[in-house]
Every structure is written in C-alpha cells, then in structure tokens.
Design a protein around this motif. Structure first.
Motif: not given
Length: 285
Positions: A196, A200, A203, A245-246, A248, A282
């Motif tokens: 995770p 980020q 992203k 999912q985060d 882009n 996804t």
C-alpha cells in the motif's frame, strides 16, 4: 483484430475487440520451465472453471458484466523456438496497446511477461513494475540461457533500469540475486505488507503489475510448477489487489504460473480465476 481461437470466453468478457476497453488473452507457453511443466494448460482450465465464479466481486463492489472486456483467446505459438514465441507475443501485445486498450495477460510461465512488459514500456516510457512473486527472477542466466523464467525480471531491468521495479513476497533465489537487488530494485521479502505504501508512491505514474501465483503458500495453492513454502495467504493477496485500486495509471497486468494438473481438487484454478476477476476490475476502474 483477428480473434485467437478458443472454445469459450472467461466469464463476463464477451465484448468485441472494437468496443472493449480491456483485453484478456492467454499465453500457453512453458518452454523454459526448470522444474514441473504444465502452465501451458492454465488458461484452458481457467476459462472452463470461470463459470463456477460469479462475475460480481463483493471485494470491489463491481461486476465484470458492467465492463467492456474482450477475451482474445490464446495465442497460437510455435514449439521449440523461444525467441519467436516472445516476438509473437510482443506483436500481439503492441496491437492491443496501439488500439488504445489495456490488457491482462494470463500465462504460461513467467518468461512470457518479458515481451508484454517491454511492449508496455515502449508505449509508456515512464513505466514502473510491481512484481508479486515467491522468486527473485533476477538471474543473469539459468544454465547459460538468458531467456528464462528465472531471469525474466532481470531482463526487464535491462530496459527499465534502477528505481522502476518493486518486488513483493520474495522468499527464494540465489544469494547473488538478493545482493544485486539491494542496489537495483525495491524488494520486500516474505510478505506484501508495504505494497500500500509503494502504491501511494507510484500513484501517478504508469504501472504494470505482474503476479506470479506461486507467491501464495503451496499449502493454499499447490497448483504451480515451483512451489515454495512460506508464502502469503489468499486473503493477503486480495488485500494487495485492493490496494492497487489507488493507482491512477495501471496500464496492464499479468497473472502467471498456474499448473492446474498439480491440484486435482481444482482449488488452485479457482484462486486463479478469482485473481483474474479482481485484476480485470482493477484495470477497468
């Protein structure tokens, strides 16, 4: 685009190539497998067993049938010529990308990720790779062969370079591979807990995700050619996919290394089917 021949499509992937935003296709190749062969049969088993799976994902609260996904079938590949196989895969993958579509490739052994990652890199020069696997895959060669499932990520490094490869779940490889990784890749050994945070960090850049299913513990997932004890649980893999999912700009992905014949219970194939469903959703988010 000419559709590759297959008897049936993966559940919820009935859109035509023209209307689809995402293309699913299979690579039935295991020509450099160093232990137990059989990944060439994965997609055939996956398509058949997918109809025991709902198209709706309660994890992501989305449904494959609400998306435009095309199942392009399996590529028709020659035996005994690895370089031609990789060239044929690259040609098909580039055609998918040139038509403005994302893709999910299903192997086959892990070497088949090399031409698909390289095709994505040619379209997205700032490409970064998230690699989820039990094995480093960072050998310079395997028994003198530079094109091997054991060297696939090293071959990707040849064009990606430093700062572009992020490895998770790794628990097997030569000592020199782990030493080399300290200077050239991000590697989380034994788990995917930091995924995770890395998501980020990545992203807003183009990302390719490659999932070798032997990252799962063989007590959970025995249907693979190179089982490696000490792996993650399936719930942990699902949590990792949820974290994706985060992203882009997730532009493509693959799922490789199911050998269905080594798990006659069908549980491994069921896990592969669910992983493909979650990854398709996804990609289409």
């Amino acid at each position: 685009m000419k559709n590759n021949m297959n008897i049936q499509t993966f559940i919820g992937c009935e859109a035509s190539f023209e209307e689809a935003s995402t293309v699913l296709f299979g690579i039935p190749f295991d020509g450099t497998t160093s232990f137990r062969p059989g990944t060439r049969f994965a997609m055939q088993a996956i398509r058949q067993d997918s109809f025991g799976l709902e198209s709706y994902s309660p994890y992501l609260d989305r449904d494959l049938e609400e998306e435009a996904i095309h199942d392009g079938g399996d590529l028709d590949l020659p035996f005994g010529n690895t370089e031609r196989v990789l060239s044929d895969i690259a040609t098909y993958t580039k055609e998918v990308l040139d038509n403005g579509k994302k893709f999910l490739m299903v192997g086959g052994e892990h070497l088949v990720s090399l031409p698909t990652i390289e095709a994505a890199y040619e379209k997205y020069p700032d490409l970064h790779v998230i690699h989820i696997d039990a094995h480093t895959d960072l050998r310079e060669d395997y028994m003198g062969e530079s094109l091997s499932h054991a060297s696939v990520i090293r071959r990707c490094f040849d064009f990606l370079g430093d700062g572009r490869i992020f490895q998770f779940g790794i628990r097997s490889g030569l000592k020199e591979e782990f030493e080399w990784a300290k200077e050239h890749t991000y590697m989380e050994k034994f788990s995917i807990d930091t995924l995770p945070q890395i998501v980020q960090q990545l992203k807003d850049v183009p990302v390719y995700v490659t999932i070798d299913l032997d990252v799962l513990d063989p007590g959970t997932f025995p249907g693979t050619g190179t089982p490696e004890p000490g792996g993650i649980t399936y719930k942990e893999l699902l949590a990792g996919i949820a974290a994706l999912q985060d992203l882009n700009q997730i532009v493509a992905a693959d799922v490789v290394e199911l050998s269905p014949q080594y798990d006659p219970s069908g549980a491994s194939t069921a896990m592969a089917c669910k992983t493909i469903r979650e990854m398709l959703l996804t990609l289409t988010k």
